[in-house]
Design a protein around this motif. Structure first.
Motif, mmCIF file in Angstrom:
data_model
loop_
_atom_site.group_PDB
_atom_site.id
_atom_site.type_symbol
_atom_site.label_atom_id
_atom_site.label_comp_id
_atom_site.label_asym_id
_atom_site.label_seq_id
_atom_site.Cartn_x
_atom_site.Cartn_y
_atom_site.Cartn_z
ATOM 1 N N ILE A 22 11.250 -18.856 14.342
ATOM 2 C CA ILE A 22 10.101 -17.966 14.119
ATOM 3 C C ILE A 22 10.337 -16.605 14.764
ATOM 4 C CG2 ILE A 22 7.646 -17.636 14.600
ATOM 5 C CD1 ILE A 22 7.297 -20.649 14.393
ATOM 6 N N GLU A 23 10.863 -16.611 15.993
ATOM 7 C CA GLU A 23 11.098 -15.349 16.704
ATOM 8 C C GLU A 23 12.122 -14.486 15.976
ATOM 9 O OE1 GLU A 23 13.152 -12.561 19.217
ATOM 10 O OE2 GLU A 23 14.025 -14.503 18.649
ATOM 11 N N ARG A 24 13.221 -15.092 15.534
ATOM 12 C CA ARG A 24 14.251 -14.337 14.816
ATOM 13 C C ARG A 24 13.755 -13.900 13.439
ATOM 14 N NH1 ARG A 24 17.542 -11.426 16.922
ATOM 15 N NH2 ARG A 24 15.749 -11.347 18.293
ATOM 16 N N LEU A 25 12.969 -14.741 12.796
ATOM 17 C CA LEU A 25 12.458 -14.406 11.472
ATOM 18 C C LEU A 25 11.559 -13.174 11.544
ATOM 19 C CD1 LEU A 25 12.385 -15.291 8.499
ATOM 20 C CD2 LEU A 25 10.340 -16.635 9.054
ATOM 21 N N LEU A 26 10.694 -13.122 12.548
ATOM 22 C CA LEU A 26 9.826 -11.947 12.712
ATOM 23 C C LEU A 26 10.641 -10.703 13.036
ATOM 24 C CD1 LEU A 26 6.877 -13.563 14.733
ATOM 25 C CD2 LEU A 26 6.951 -13.003 12.286
ATOM 26 N N THR A 27 11.684 -10.868 13.855
ATOM 27 C CA THR A 27 12.543 -9.733 14.209
ATOM 28 C C THR A 27 13.273 -9.196 12.980
ATOM 29 O OG1 THR A 27 12.863 -10.592 16.464
ATOM 30 C CG2 THR A 27 14.464 -8.983 15.655
ATOM 31 N N LEU A 28 13.830 -10.093 12.182
ATOM 32 C CA LEU A 28 14.554 -9.674 10.982
ATOM 33 C C LEU A 28 13.615 -9.066 9.946
ATOM 34 C CD1 LEU A 28 17.013 -12.688 10.561
ATOM 35 C CD2 LEU A 28 17.510 -10.431 11.494
ATOM 36 N N LYS A 29 12.417 -9.594 9.863
ATOM 37 C CA LYS A 29 11.449 -9.036 8.917
ATOM 38 C C LYS A 29 11.112 -7.598 9.277
ATOM 39 C CE LYS A 29 6.935 -9.954 6.833
ATOM 40 N NZ LYS A 29 5.745 -10.866 6.816
#
Length: 234
Positions: free
Chosen positions: A59-66
């Motif tokens: 979730i943390e990486r997904l938000l960062t990449l988004k």
């Protein structure tokens, strides 16, 4: 009279059957996960921690990449206008306000304008490596969990089977079903949970890799566009 007695007996039998069914023990998910003894519970705790870490990192990486993938389609056009008109400070200010990997690469290139094109290209490549490292931060942990989860689950399987065979060997021909079931529960449940953890982490890892590759390609395309801009005649 015999018919009445038979009916009464049938009614009593049905009532006893209903009572037995109502008092029959049901196995909930929590009981299933905790029925493997101390060894199984320890392995379950480890797998639960790994699952929590995998979900959190995903979730943390997904938000960062988004957030990193959001680039205004008119960004490079504005940069082109500022550079063509000699407004380098305005171009830098635009990059700072945009605050994305692409804008940081362009800002690094703008700060090198006036130097040889090779030096500008080297500076952009160096900044790009740092940006890629930032995008891939902690993603490798997901890959590790995707491999470690099933292995830990299989470890629980081995431990459970060892416990089961130990009960058989030490029973002297008199096998206690409850004691044997504990080892079997450990063997089966840890395998299932370990595979679930591995599958979740594996899917999450590959999804993040795909999104990271898209952002990297976006960065490379904009870097090339910026270098082409510097080669254009003013």
């Amino acid at each position: 009279m015999n018919i009445q007695n038979a009916a009464d007996s049938l009614a009593v039998a049905q009532e006893a059957l209903l009572d037995e069914q109502s008092t029959e023990k049901t196995l909930s998910i929590i009981e299933l996960l905790t029925s493997g003894g101390i060894g199984g519970q320890i392995i379950m705790i480890v797998l639960a921690v790994l699952l929590f870490v995998a979900i959190y990192l995903y979730i943390e990486r997904l938000l960062t990449l988004k957030a990193a993938s959001k680039v205004d389609k008119g960004f490079m056009n504005q940069i082109r206008d500022h550079i063509m008109n000699g407004r380098l400070d305005s171009a830098k200010l635009l990059c700072q306000h945009t605050n994305t990997p692409v804008s940081r690469l362009v800002e690094k290139g703008i700060s090198r304008i006036g130097k040889p094109l090779e030096d500008i290209n080297t500076a952009i490549e160096s900044a790009g490596k740092l940006e890629i490292y930032s995008l891939e931060k902690n993603v490798s942990i997901l890959a590790t969990i995707s491999g470690a989860g099933p292995m830990i689950g299989f470890l629980g399987t081995v431990v459970g089977m060892v416990l089961a065979f130990h009960e058989i060997a030490s029973g002297g021909g008199q096998i206690e079903v409850d004691a044997l079931a504990s080892g079997i529960y450990t063997a089966m449940t840890t395998t299932v949970v370990g595979l679930i953890v591995g599958i979740v982490a594996y899917i999450g890892y590959n999804h993040l890799v795909v999104k990271t590759d898209k952002i990297v390609n976006q960065m490379e395309a904009n870097a090339v566009e910026f270098l082409d801009l510097l080669n254009d005649p003013v």
